[in-house]
Design a protein around this motif. Structure first.
Motif: not given
Lengths: 796, 418
Positions: A287-296, B80, B47, B76-77, B44, B413, A327, B203, B58-59, B84
């Motif tokens: 996903s484009s949100s890096r936090e979501l990516r990390y959690a996944a 997050i 989260p 957590p999801l 960096d 990307k 991370y 995507q 945090s985001i 957003h």
């Protein structure tokens, strides 16, 4: 935040608010209030304006009301007396014909958060539950939860609770979800909402009407429901099935968690649920949100613990992009290691090689470690990459490579020659303690094959005065002695200097003691030294260290899926946060700690109740893992620590090593290595952490202590033979310490006498346990746990 | 659930705080700021940070940290995603999400946050419901408001709550009935130095803007639905029909929404629209190097590639660049070591080229790592996977709607290793 001129502004605002001209002018009045709120948001203390703002509350203008409420709720706790004045206005608003005004007043009445005002709030709240407008009911329902939070000691009227249960059937889905939320908070002590069959089915049927947040909460509440029959279970599952593919990741995760908990008895269904959820999970990982990516990613790591093949063909999705934060890169690298198989190993290694030169040192070290762990199970291409990296002459890379090489040759001694040829041309300087320790270890072990070893050691010995790390110094002592054995002529002189320095000038006790030990050992003659220090390569090939972890059962981690824990696990294993921010504090304990009663010391427990509730305040945990060489080092270090030896009445388990390992893992004992079941002498190495939870004297004991154990077959002369073979180096020393420790001797007598005294035959296992610090009771407790498992395994 | 929210700018100032339960002192942010100090780049910061009494989730978005304080176990999801949503809402209301905009509209942001959560639980997060309660600012309206004294707060109930279908308001009326669908595809790809595809996927997302009166029931079918992997839908789509007939049948929400998202994974199906010829080398002496980049179209199905933007992350030791672009312009930021070359439209007859010399820090060793390039591009009227909408039918209402489909391909990307 300092704000200059704050007081002056407040005074000016007060004048403006009490100015009758402004009060009559709608617009100017509101603008003044706007300014007050703005100041408040900047952190200026405007609580002095409270009484003026209370007056501003009595207005027909809904915007002004809203603004004033924001102010009042922020400062009510500072002015409890004045807040009483607002209550009247608020109660009047609660009977306003406009539902918007009613809900606003009701919400803010609860948000004042003044315990003294609760009596005034209850009546409008009760009325609010029966209001015609859904938005008022929504607010009223949550209002009760707020009241409960304010007055935690008073019981909420049972009639209200009943009313709330009734409102679960409200036509408005938000009211329904809010009811769940409120009941969860109010009934927290009783374990939350009681979910019976009608409620569960009602919630399931209305799931689709809720918004995403509501769905996610309903799903998590439903976890407490256990269907009565298989048919009902499958009806529920087929109802939930489409949600596994939801494009809202939180819903998908909550559904999957519910699936796993409902089907804990049906592993095949769990696996197919995981397969269905794979797509959305992979999509979240991209996903484009890096936090979501990390959690996944963290959750994918959990999944892979049980189903390593699940993502196999998708390994390319876990390639790191250049600009991703460290991370994410580190957890992607960890996932990649899990996904390696015969077909993709070459491609993955190439990819990992690229990460080794990452700008972020932690990421590059993670990549190097990853290559090392692939090297344990795959061919020596890894070694080529690692030795190639040495040529880059980048300090942090070199250090990480050395540590990885050390770990690798310990497990797979066949790589020794390649490592030697890589180290042959060594001429760098290292600053990093860990890296130097690894280098010294390698020099010591391969001193006979490395022509330059004595000269590198000499550099270290010349600089020993400025060396600060005790770890490096002890490593240096051992390495020097080992090299001395193979090349006495070149090493003798510098070894003398080193020993002299360490004995006479060294301030660190451990280093000094070790130097003294070696010095005396040298007096005993060269043969003894050789016997102690060169007992082959330490890794015993027949032990076959457990390289790949066997897949865990899904139930092992199902309870922490979709909680914060996987993310914290991810952070700790990625090692990107320092210990101070990484407290072992968790909100939920995921595995029931194994406990045992210290008084039940008979090794044959009557009832192997493996999940007994905590009774003695001691439990075992697997908080950190140990590598084989760490184990060995600690085993030798704990010479001086607590030591216990016991004979256990139990035959060698006939079951497969894997099932024994899983059984031990259930009680949080980690198996490091063991021999094949029918090989003699049978032995096994274990470790665990003990922690005191509830003991009153817990302040005197360290919170978490490591226990190391060795289990040997005691049949016939096996024990004696094994003793000599395995830990000959310091056997004598330890024997002494056992005899000196008065308790140890007594206890051993007690135990072997009581159990295995008359029958020292085949049915006995010798358990040796060591602990750095701590007391005998922890060891005896550990022993009883272990015995229980071994007996249970045997009878099973 | 969500206890408090702090908005923090990249330099570490907390410029807005909102508490839904009891007030949590600002000092809780110190743990976060500490982690922020340690990280080289704001991106960096991990989260999730645990502190002795709270979790901080945090985001980092639009150069702002949205930091939530959590006191009980939560998914957590969920948090997050909610953060957003907050950011999107600010973006939606004020056109952009930045510190200045939030500070200028602080009172309104407060009101929004108040409506979005109650007692820490999400209350109203749907954009169209919120907009009925708090009207977004427009220049015209703020002028009118100042003159007449009317407000930004709606004084009637959001009607959406009364409909039987939760995602659609009852009694919608439009004079022009129209339904537009945008098929947007993003290519995520990594190409290695020889130009071969290491990894590629598409995507895709179908965004809809439906303004139809009454309760229309729509059916959308594709020419080639088997192309799609991993589809997920808006809750309005009837999943059973998709499984049996591969058509999308739904009663649409009113206004803008995301109808479906999908992936195309099979690598042979992913066309790579551009190629890059590149060479970068550093002299052994260590004082400089040369860079030569050419971008050209590859598989574009006859469409023009627009908005091409090449971003190169240079090694840390590159001090300055002196380059010559045959098309577009370039900038080099010495602080972040990022070279940006804005090309614009690709002309297949005359390929854009950027070449010149790089100067390195004196005395620094030759950089070990070769940089990588990120490419941004856009192709109008093309879905690169080949997906095509076949037809859209409407049932349940009498009028004839105006229908339209637009395709666009973008680079997600998209990375080329050098």
């Amino acid at each position: 935040m300092p704000y200059l001129g704050g007081e002056e502004t407040v005074r000016e605002l007060r004048r403006a608010l009490s100015n009758p001209h402004i009060q009559t002018d709608h617009l100017r009045y509101r603008n003044t209030i706007h300014r007050v709120i703005r100041l408040m948001s900047q952190g200026v203390d405007v609580s002095g304006l409270f009484s003026e703002m209370v007056k501003a509350c009595a207005t027909g203008d809904i915007v002004q009301k809203k603004l004033v409420y924001v102010f009042l709720c922020s400062y009510a706790s500072v002015n409890p007396e004045l807040s009483l004045l607002v209550i009247n206005t608020l109660r009047k608003d609660c009977s306003d014909p406009n539902p918007m005004v009613r809900s606003l007043a009701l919400r803010n009445m609860c948000n004042l958060r003044l315990p003294g005002l609760c009596e005034y709030v209850e009546q409008p709240l009760t009325a609010g539950l029966k209001d015609k407008a859904a938005c008022v009911r929504r607010v009223a329902v949550l209002g009760w939860a707020k009241i409960h939070a304010l007055l935690p000691n008073t019981e909420i009227d049972a009639a209200v609770v009943n009313e709330l249960y009734g409102l679960l059937r409200d036509p408005d889905p938000v009211v329904m979800v809010n009811c769940l939320r409120a009941l969860e908070e109010i009934l927290e002590e009783e374990g939350g909402v009681a979910i019976n069959k009608p409620i569960a089915h009602h919630l399931l049927n209305r799931l689709k009407e809720c918004d995403v947040w509501g769905q996610s909460e309903v799903l998590s509440v439903l976890q407490r429901y256990r269907p009565r029959s298989e048919d009902e279970l499958f009806d529920i599952l087929s109802l939930l099935d489409p949600a596994l593919l939801s494009h809202h990741v939180p819903i998908m995760a909550a559904t999957l968690r519910l699936f796993l908990s409902l089907c804990s008895m049906l592993p095949a269904v769990c696996v197919s649920a995981l397969e269905r959820a794979r797509g959305p999970l992979l999509a979240a990982a991209g996903s484009s949100s890096r936090e979501l990516r990390y959690a996944a990613l963290c959750h994918i790591q959990l999944l892979l613990r049980s189903e390593p093949g699940l993502m196999g063909e998708h390994y390319k999705r876990f390639y790191c992009g250049y600009a991703e934060p460290p991370y994410i890169k580190q957890s992607k690298i960890q996932v990649l290691v899990e996904l390696v198989n015969d077909d993709n190993v070459a491609v993955v290694l190439d990819e990992l090689k690229g990460y080794c030169t990452d700008v972020n040192t932690e990421t590059s070290q993670a990549a190097i470690n990853a290559i090392g762990s692939i090297g344990r199970s795959y061919d020596d291409r890894c070694l080529g990459i690692l030795t190639g990296l040495l040529e880059l002459k980048q300090e942090h890379i070199t250090s990480a490579v050395l540590q990885t090489l050390r770990d690798l040759v310990w497990v797979s001694p066949q790589y020794g020659d390649a490592v030697c040829s890589a180290l042959e041309k060594w001429e760098d300087q290292l600053q990093d303690t860990q890296g130097r320790g690894a280098l010294l270890w390698l020099l010591g072990v391969y001193g006979d094959r490395l022509s330059g070893a004595p000269y590198i050691l000499e550099d270290f010995i010349d600089g020993v005065r400025s060396e600060v790390s005790a770890e490096v110094k002890t490593e240096l002592l051992t390495a020097t002695l080992r090299v001395f054995l193979s090349r006495p002529a070149e090493t003798q002189d510098m070894m003398g200097r080193l020993l002299q320095h360490c004995i006479e000038e060294e301030l660190d006790m451990c280093v000094r003691d070790q130097a003294l030990l070696y010095y005396r050992l040298l007096h005993c003659g060269i043969e003894d030294v050789r016997r102690v220090l060169q007992c082959g390569r330490r890794s015993d090939l027949s032990l076959g260290p457990l390289i790949g972890r066997p897949p865990e059962p899904i139930s092992q981690w199902a309870s922490i899926f979709n909680t914060l824990e996987p993310l914290m696990l991810g952070a700790s294993s990625a090692g990107n946060s320092d210990p101070s921010t990484l407290t072992p504090y968790t909100l939920t304990s995921h595995s029931e700690p194994m406990t045992s009663d210290p008084h039940l010391m008979t090794p044959k427990l009557k009832d192997p109740d493996l999940t007994a509730p905590a009774c003695s305040g001691q439990c075992l945990s697997l908080s950190s893992t140990l590598s084989p060489e760490e184990f060995e080092r600690l085993w030798l270090q704990t010479e001086k620590g607590e030591f216990l030896e016991a004979y256990v009445m139990c035959p060698v388990p006939r079951c497969s090593p894997e099932s024994l390992q899983v059984a031990l893992q259930l009680v949080n004992i980690q198996t490091l290595a063991f021999t094949a079941p029918n090989k003699l002498p049978w032995k096994m190495y274990l470790y665990t952490h003990s922690s005191h939870t509830l003991t009153p004297h817990s302040s005197t004991t360290p919170p978490n202590t490591l226990i190391l154990a060795e289990v040997l077959q005691a049949g016939g002369d096996g024990v004696k033979k094994v003793k000599e073979e395995l830990i000959e180096d310091q056997e004598n020393e330890r024997e002494e310490s056992v005899k000196e420790g008065e308790g140890g001797e007594e206890r051993r007598g007690e135990m072997s006498g009581g159990v295995g005294g008359e029958d020292g035959g085949k049915g006995e296992l010798l358990v040796r346990m060591r602990q750095y610090t701590g007391e005998k009771t922890t060891l005896t407790e550990f022993l009883s746990v272990l015995t229980t498992v071994l007996n249970a395994q045997h009878t099973a | 659930m969500i206890h408090s929210l702090f908005l923090v700018n990249p330099s570490g100032d907390i410029f807005l705080e909102k508490h839904w339960k009891s007030v949590v002192s600002r000092s809780v942010c110190d743990y976060f700021l500490e982690a922020r100090e340690k990280a080289l780049d704001p991106e960096d910061v991990p989260p999730v940070i645990s502190t002795p009494h709270h979790y901080l989730i945090s985001i980092y978005r639009d150069k702002l940290f949205f930091l939530s304080v959590i006191q009980t176990e939560v998914p957590p999801l969920f948090v997050i995603e909610f953060l957003h949503r907050v950011a999107e809402m600010i973006q939606d209301y004020f056109g952009e999400c930045s510190e200045t905009v939030i500070k200028d509209n602080v009172v309104m942001v407060y009101e929004l946050l108040e409506e979005m959560l109650d007692n820490g639980f999400p209350l109203a997060t749907e954009s169209n419901v919120l907009k009925e309660m708090i009207r977004p600012p427009t220049i015209l309206r703020s002028v009118v408001n100042t003159l007449t004294g009317s407000s930004n707060v709606g004084d009637k109930l959001p009607t959406g709550q009364l409909s039987t279908i939760p995602w659609r308001r009852a009694g919608v009326k439009y004079t022009n009935n129209e339904a537009y669908f945008d098929v947007v595809e993003e290519i995520d790809a990594i190409l290695d130095r020889t130009g071969t595809t290491v990894f590629a996927e598409i995507q895709g997302v179908v965004e809809a803007c439906v303004k139809l009166s009454g309760m229309p029931d729509l059916t959308l079918s594709f020419m080639n639905p088997r192309l799609l992997d991993d589809v997920s839908f808006h809750p309005c789509v009837r999943y059973k029909r998709w499984e049996s007939e591969r058509v999308l049948s739904f009663i649409p929400p009113d206004g803008n929404f995301t109808l479906m998202t999908y992936h195309v994974n099979a690598q042979n199906l992913v066309a790579i629209p551009v190629y890059v010829k590149h060479s970068i080398n550093f002299f052994e002496s260590g004082s400089g190097g040369r860079l030569d980049l050419t971008v050209g179209p590859k598989q574009t199905m006859g469409k023009t590639v627009e908005g091409v933007l090449v971003t190169v992350h240079m090694p840390k030791t590159v001090l300055s660049v002196s380059l010559n672009a045959t098309q577009g312009s370039y900038t080099y930021d010495n602080a972040t070591k990022v070279l940006v070359w804005d090309i614009g439209k690709l002309n297949p007859q005359k390929l854009p080229n950027l070449r010149g010399s790089l100067s390195l820090q004196t005395g620094a060793p030759k950089p070990e790592e070769n940089p990588s390039l990120n490419i941004d591009l856009k192709i109008q009227q093309l879905a690169i996977s080949g997906l095509k909408v076949n037809r859209l039918d409407m049932f349940g209402e009498k009028y004839k709607p105006f229908k339209g489909v637009k395709y666009i391909t973008k680079a997600g990307k998209f990375q080329v290793r050098m």
